[in-house]
Design a protein around this motif. Structure first.
Motif, PDB file in Angstrom:
ATOM      1  N   ASN A   1       3.950  -9.742  11.336  1.00  0.00           N
ATOM      2  CA  ASN A   1       4.143 -10.338  10.020  1.00  0.00           C
ATOM      3  C   ASN A   1       3.237 -11.553   9.831  1.00  0.00           C
ATOM      4  N   ALA A   2       3.158 -12.372  10.879  1.00  0.00           N
ATOM      5  CA  ALA A   2       2.306 -13.563  10.827  1.00  0.00           C
ATOM      6  C   ALA A   2       0.831 -13.180  10.757  1.00  0.00           C
ATOM      7  N   ILE A   3       0.424 -12.185  11.537  1.00  0.00           N
ATOM      8  CA  ILE A   3      -0.976 -11.758  11.538  1.00  0.00           C
ATOM      9  C   ILE A   3      -1.368 -11.233  10.168  1.00  0.00           C
ATOM     10  N   MET A   4      -0.498 -10.454   9.540  1.00  0.00           N
ATOM     11  CA  MET A   4      -0.780  -9.943   8.196  1.00  0.00           C
ATOM     12  C   MET A   4      -0.992 -11.097   7.212  1.00  0.00           C
ATOM     13  N   ALA A   5      -0.162 -12.130   7.335  1.00  0.00           N
ATOM     14  CA  ALA A   5      -0.279 -13.276   6.429  1.00  0.00           C
ATOM     15  C   ALA A   5      -1.561 -14.065   6.682  1.00  0.00           C
ATOM     16  N   VAL A   6      -1.915 -14.256   7.950  1.00  0.00           N
ATOM     17  CA  VAL A   6      -3.123 -15.014   8.283  1.00  0.00           C
ATOM     18  C   VAL A   6      -4.373 -14.265   7.834  1.00  0.00           C
ATOM     19  N   VAL A   7      -4.386 -12.953   8.015  1.00  0.00           N
ATOM     20  CA  VAL A   7      -5.534 -12.163   7.573  1.00  0.00           C
ATOM     21  C   VAL A   7      -5.715 -12.289   6.066  1.00  0.00           C
ATOM     22  N   LYS A   8      -4.617 -12.244   5.317  1.00  0.00           N
ATOM     23  CA  LYS A   8      -4.708 -12.390   3.865  1.00  0.00           C
ATOM     24  C   LYS A   8      -5.241 -13.771   3.499  1.00  0.00           C
ATOM     25  N   TRP A   9      -4.743 -14.797   4.164  1.00  0.00           N
ATOM     26  CA  TRP A   9      -5.235 -16.166   3.899  1.00  0.00           C
ATOM     27  C   TRP A   9      -6.729 -16.260   4.171  1.00  0.00           C
ATOM     28  N   LYS A  10      -7.176 -15.661   5.256  1.00  0.00           N
ATOM     29  CA  LYS A  10      -8.596 -15.706   5.585  1.00  0.00           C
ATOM     30  C   LYS A  10      -9.426 -14.936   4.562  1.00  0.00           C
ATOM     31  N   LYS A  11      -8.859 -13.900   3.976  1.00  0.00           N
ATOM     32  CA  LYS A  11      -9.548 -13.210   2.888  1.00  0.00           C
ATOM     33  C   LYS A  11      -9.714 -14.144   1.687  1.00  0.00           C
ATOM     34  N   ILE A  12      -8.646 -14.841   1.355  1.00  0.00           N
ATOM     35  CA  ILE A  12      -8.693 -15.760   0.210  1.00  0.00           C
ATOM     36  C   ILE A  12      -9.735 -16.849   0.431  1.00  0.00           C
ATOM     37  N   CYS A  13      -9.874 -17.288   1.674  1.00  0.00           N
ATOM     38  CA  CYS A  13     -10.839 -18.339   2.011  1.00  0.00           C
ATOM     39  C   CYS A  13     -12.275 -17.821   2.082  1.00  0.00           C
ATOM     40  N   GLY A  14     -12.454 -16.504   2.015  1.00  0.00           N
ATOM     41  CA  GLY A  14     -13.800 -15.942   2.096  1.00  0.00           C
ATOM     42  C   GLY A  14     -14.278 -15.690   3.502  1.00  0.00           C
ATOM     43  N   PHE A  15     -13.372 -15.730   4.465  1.00  0.00           N
ATOM     44  CA  PHE A  15     -13.735 -15.467   5.855  1.00  0.00           C
ATOM     45  C   PHE A  15     -13.902 -13.965   6.078  1.00  0.00           C
ATOM     46  N   TYR A  16     -12.926 -13.196   5.613  1.00  0.00           N
ATOM     47  CA  TYR A  16     -13.010 -11.740   5.677  1.00  0.00           C
ATOM     48  C   TYR A  16     -13.379 -11.186   4.304  1.00  0.00           C
ATOM     49  N   ALA A  17     -14.097 -10.070   4.296  1.00  0.00           N
ATOM     50  CA  ALA A  17     -14.362  -9.368   3.043  1.00  0.00           C
ATOM     51  C   ALA A  17     -13.038  -8.835   2.497  1.00  0.00           C
ATOM     52  N   ASP A  18     -12.925  -8.792   1.174  1.00  0.00           N
ATOM     53  CA  ASP A  18     -11.683  -8.357   0.538  1.00  0.00           C
ATOM     54  C   ASP A  18     -12.016  -7.423  -0.621  1.00  0.00           C
ATOM     55  N   GLU A  19     -12.023  -6.133  -0.361  1.00  0.00           N
ATOM     56  CA  GLU A  19     -12.393  -5.164  -1.382  1.00  0.00           C
ATOM     57  C   GLU A  19     -11.214  -4.774  -2.266  1.00  0.00           C
ATOM     58  N   GLU A  20      -9.999  -5.010  -1.808  1.00  0.00           N
ATOM     59  CA  GLU A  20      -8.818  -4.604  -2.569  1.00  0.00           C
ATOM     60  C   GLU A  20      -8.236  -5.742  -3.403  1.00  0.00           C
ATOM     61  N   GLY A  21      -8.263  -6.953  -2.860  1.00  0.00           N
ATOM     62  CA  GLY A  21      -7.666  -8.083  -3.576  1.00  0.00           C
ATOM     63  C   GLY A  21      -6.162  -7.946  -3.725  1.00  0.00           C
ATOM     64  N   GLU A  22      -5.520  -7.295  -2.768  1.00  0.00           N
ATOM     65  CA  GLU A  22      -4.071  -7.053  -2.854  1.00  0.00           C
ATOM     66  C   GLU A  22      -3.288  -8.362  -2.807  1.00  0.00           C
ATOM     67  N   HIS A  23      -2.185  -8.383  -3.525  1.00  0.00           N
ATOM     68  CA  HIS A  23      -1.299  -9.543  -3.488  1.00  0.00           C
ATOM     69  C   HIS A  23       0.070  -9.186  -2.907  1.00  0.00           C
ATOM     70  N   HIS A  24       0.187  -7.970  -2.407  1.00  0.00           N
ATOM     71  CA  HIS A  24       1.458  -7.547  -1.802  1.00  0.00           C
ATOM     72  C   HIS A  24       1.160  -6.409  -0.827  1.00  0.00           C
ATOM     73  N   SER A  25       1.711  -6.487   0.379  1.00  0.00           N
ATOM     74  CA  SER A  25       1.531  -5.410   1.350  1.00  0.00           C
ATOM     75  C   SER A  25       2.753  -5.325   2.247  1.00  0.00           C
ATOM     76  N   THR A  26       3.001  -4.123   2.733  1.00  0.00           N
ATOM     77  CA  THR A  26       4.135  -3.904   3.641  1.00  0.00           C
ATOM     78  C   THR A  26       3.690  -3.002   4.783  1.00  0.00           C
ATOM     79  N   TYR A  27       4.366  -3.152   5.902  1.00  0.00           N
ATOM     80  CA  TYR A  27       4.135  -2.257   7.034  1.00  0.00           C
ATOM     81  C   TYR A  27       5.478  -1.712   7.492  1.00  0.00           C
ATOM     82  N   SER A  28       5.572  -0.379   7.592  1.00  0.00           N
ATOM     83  CA  SER A  28       6.795   0.291   8.024  1.00  0.00           C
ATOM     84  C   SER A  28       6.602   0.829   9.429  1.00  0.00           C
ATOM     85  N   THR A  29       7.481   0.455  10.344  1.00  0.00           N
ATOM     86  CA  THR A  29       7.334   0.889  11.734  1.00  0.00           C
ATOM     87  C   THR A  29       7.627   2.372  11.904  1.00  0.00           C
TER      88      THR A  29
END
Length: 393
Positions: free
Chosen positions: A353-381
């Protein structure tokens, strides 16, 4: 930090004592005023740059034979480029104002013993044509170089970024952030954020660090440490302040009396499990035009096999995207019979959960490329399924 590193490292100290204009910046060693012959046959001065391999606050043996250069490509007296060291020619931003023009490759059979060996070898090769014209022309100017006034947020140099050549990219993460809630997910968020050049990391939590927390947080506390019942924010600050110098602890719950304390950050991570508290915090941040990422995790026991079903959620809100809050972020308090309220949390899911949030933050900061621009995501085990929606237009 640079002066301490030079003083404690025999190879760097030797370079300085021999009169080379050395500087340590952004995990790199720079030697200024290196003479060479440019393509027009003129004598010029350039700067030789190498990444640094460190063991704490002392240099280790160089792990790369490649060096960078600021200036025109060194040439022979007839203006032809020195082919024996040529590697690549392109502008490379190494961070903190270090922009190089070329890279060189010159590897001894046994590699370089230390940075004195590496830098003087390159200086010897680069400067040979210039010295053949003027034997008194040397890189040993004995000119002092002022210590860098740039204060790092780290207690030691981030050689991981400099080694990978992403120092300039990493500096896009130099933002003020806050984590509200240091339970499972919040603590893993801190573990990740402490490894970034975030200018400040503020922690908000009114709980103490208890035995059950130890099983869903990074690290491995001793029994004696658990018996101390330290405030969570102080516990985690003590650990991660070994690395990051600007962690600020707030031993309190966020409520109406102190809500202003969470305003003004570049990003706020909300890691609380009570809907009414989440609603209060989200409303204040939206009204202030602040960005935040809300994380959530739902876990329940299902089926005759009594296996766990889990979903991790990350919802991002920015000043220009707020309309999805009501449908994506749960705001109601759950009743006591709810499985989530039984505090079913697992360390691996908290970390994910934390990794998903950090990756999104890094996308917003321009660290990672962001082709989707998603504002909501879920992962089901159970389905091993990652879903995203709320794509920006």
């Amino acid at each position: 930090m640079s002066l301490q590193l030079i003083n404690r490292s025999p190879d760097l100290k030797r370079l300085r004592d021999e009169g080379y204009e050395i500087e340590v910046r952004a995990g790199h060693l720079l030697v200024h005023s290196v003479p060479y012959v440019n393509p027009r046959g003129e004598t010029a001065m350039g700067t030789l740059v190498s990444n640094l391999t460190l063991a704490g606050d002392i240099t280790a043996r160089p792990d790369s034979h490649v060096a960078h250069f600021v200036g025109e490509h060194p040439c022979n007296l007839n203006g032809t480029e020195m082919a024996q060291i040529k590697h690549a020619s392109n502008k490379t931003d190494l961070g903190c104002g270090i922009v190089t023009d070329h890279s060189f490759s010159n590897k001894p059979a046994d590699g370089y013993a230390d940075y004195h060996h590496k830098m003087t070898r390159y200086i010897e090769v680069i400067g040979a044509p210039a010295r053949s014209r003027d034997p008194d022309l040397k890189a040993q100017t004995f000119r002092p170089v002022a210590a860098s006034t740039d204060e790092s947020v780290f207690h030691y140099v981030d050689t991981a970024s400099s080694r990978a050549g992403i120092q300039a990219l990493s500096m896009r993460l130099a933002r003020r952030v806050a984590i509200i809630g240091l339970g499972g997910t919040g603590s893993y968020l801190l573990d990740q954020l402490a490894k970034t050049p975030a200018t400040e990391i503020h922690l908000f939590d009114g709980d103490v660090f208890m035995q059950h927390n130890a099983f869903r947080a990074p690290g491995a506390p001793s029994l004696a440490q658990l018996e101390a019942k330290a405030p969570k924010v102080e516990w985690f600050k003590a650990i991660y302040s070994n690395m990051h110098a600007r962690i600020v602890a707030h031993h309190c719950y966020v409520d109406e009396t102190n809500i202003n304390a969470i305003l003004g950050f570049d990003m706020v991570f909300i890691c609380v499990d009570k809907g009414s508290v989440r609603q209060m915090i989200a409303a204040a941040l939206v009204a202030n035009g602040s960005s935040f990422i809300d994380v959530g995790m739902g876990v329940e026991v299902a089926g005759e096999a009594h296996q766990l079903l889990a979903v991790c959620r990350v919802t991002t809100v920015t000043p220009d995207r707020t309309e999805h809050i009501a449908s994506r972020i749960p705001m109601a308090d759950r009743d006591e019979e709810d499985a989530y309220n039984q505090n079913i949390q697992i360390a691996d899911l908290n970390a994910m959960n934390a990794i998903m949030a950090v990756v999104k933050w890094k996308k917003i900061c321009g660290f990672y490329a962001d082709e989707e621009g998603e504002h909501h995501s879920t992962y089901s085990t159970s389905m091993n399924l990652l879903t995203t929606d709320e794509v920006t237009e």
